[in-house]
Design a protein around this motif. Structure first.
Motif: not given
Lengths: 152, 152
Positions: A9-12, B28-29, B43-47
């Motif tokens: 998902r990071y680069y999605a 920014f992410l 969820q933020i941590h996982d993504h």
């Protein structure tokens, strides 16, 4: 950055890809100077009070990524000038958006520190992000997202 | 940042002020995740595959700067949700501009990883920065700058 294994998902999303290059305060301050027409290493150095090793490193990142072009100065062949490429000039909407947000939210009671004028119409420039198709403004709640599985 | 003495010119523009807060990739992410509707720490941590100390630090910066609001989760009072404030929602043009630049310059031969639709008109969203007064596009060479001495 390269060492961390990131979930798919990071680069999605191109935001993450852009931030891999641009998510550094110095990188973007150098880009700001170039948009102001500053092209000379020493001037960028003076304006930003940036350490020379950091400035050289960030300029190299910008050149390596095709955002900035390093050319011999036509007036003094011992020197170089730095110029935004087409890819670099395309960073202007990001720059304007950063400026506008700061003008609105960080100037306190004071007027903006810099006035921009749109030469095309002669008015004070207030940049606004719109949809190219319908011309309407774009609020976060007006946008729907769809992952493109093939592109990741 | 605070320790370095900067020449006047450094802050003579809201870009520098904005970057003092936003000129960090993780900041920014996290904002990107919040725009995607993610509100939960885990969820933020996982993504983002972000270290918890960095995530906590950056969320604190965002809350302290009034960009993000931390509230008790209505469904589970032991948890918190993070939500963009009005100041945070105003970061959307920056986010869109970062996304668009990445779509154009970093996707290679592939299609963009994420498709955006403008619900207002139903079309694929192609955001474009225009002048609010005349509606015309804004190219770097169409803009004139004037320092506002009183504001610095």
């Amino acid at each position: 950055v390269g060492e961390i294994k990131k979930p798919l998902r990071y680069y999605a999303c191109s935001v993450a890809r852009s931030l891999d290059i641009l998510g550094d305060r110095w990188v973007f301050l150098i880009i700001r100077e170039l948009f102001f027409g500053i092209r000379n290493y020493d001037q960028i150095h003076d304006h930003l009070a940036i350490a020379t090793n950091i400035l050289s490193d960030r300029l190299k990142i910008l050149v390596d990524n095709g955002i900035v072009e390093k050319k011999k100065d036509a007036l003094d062949k011992r020197k170089y000038v730095y110029k935004l490429t087409e890819k670099g000039l395309d960073l202007y909407p990001i720059t304007l958006a950063l400026l506008q947000w700061g003008d609105k939210w960080l100037a306190g009671d004071k007027a903006p520190p810099l006035f921009l004028y749109h030469k095309t119409c002669g008015q004070r420039l207030e940049p606004v992000m719109v949809c190219r198709k319908c011309g309407g403004t774009v609020h976060p709640r007006d946008v729907r997202y769809q992952e493109n599985e093939k592109a990741i």
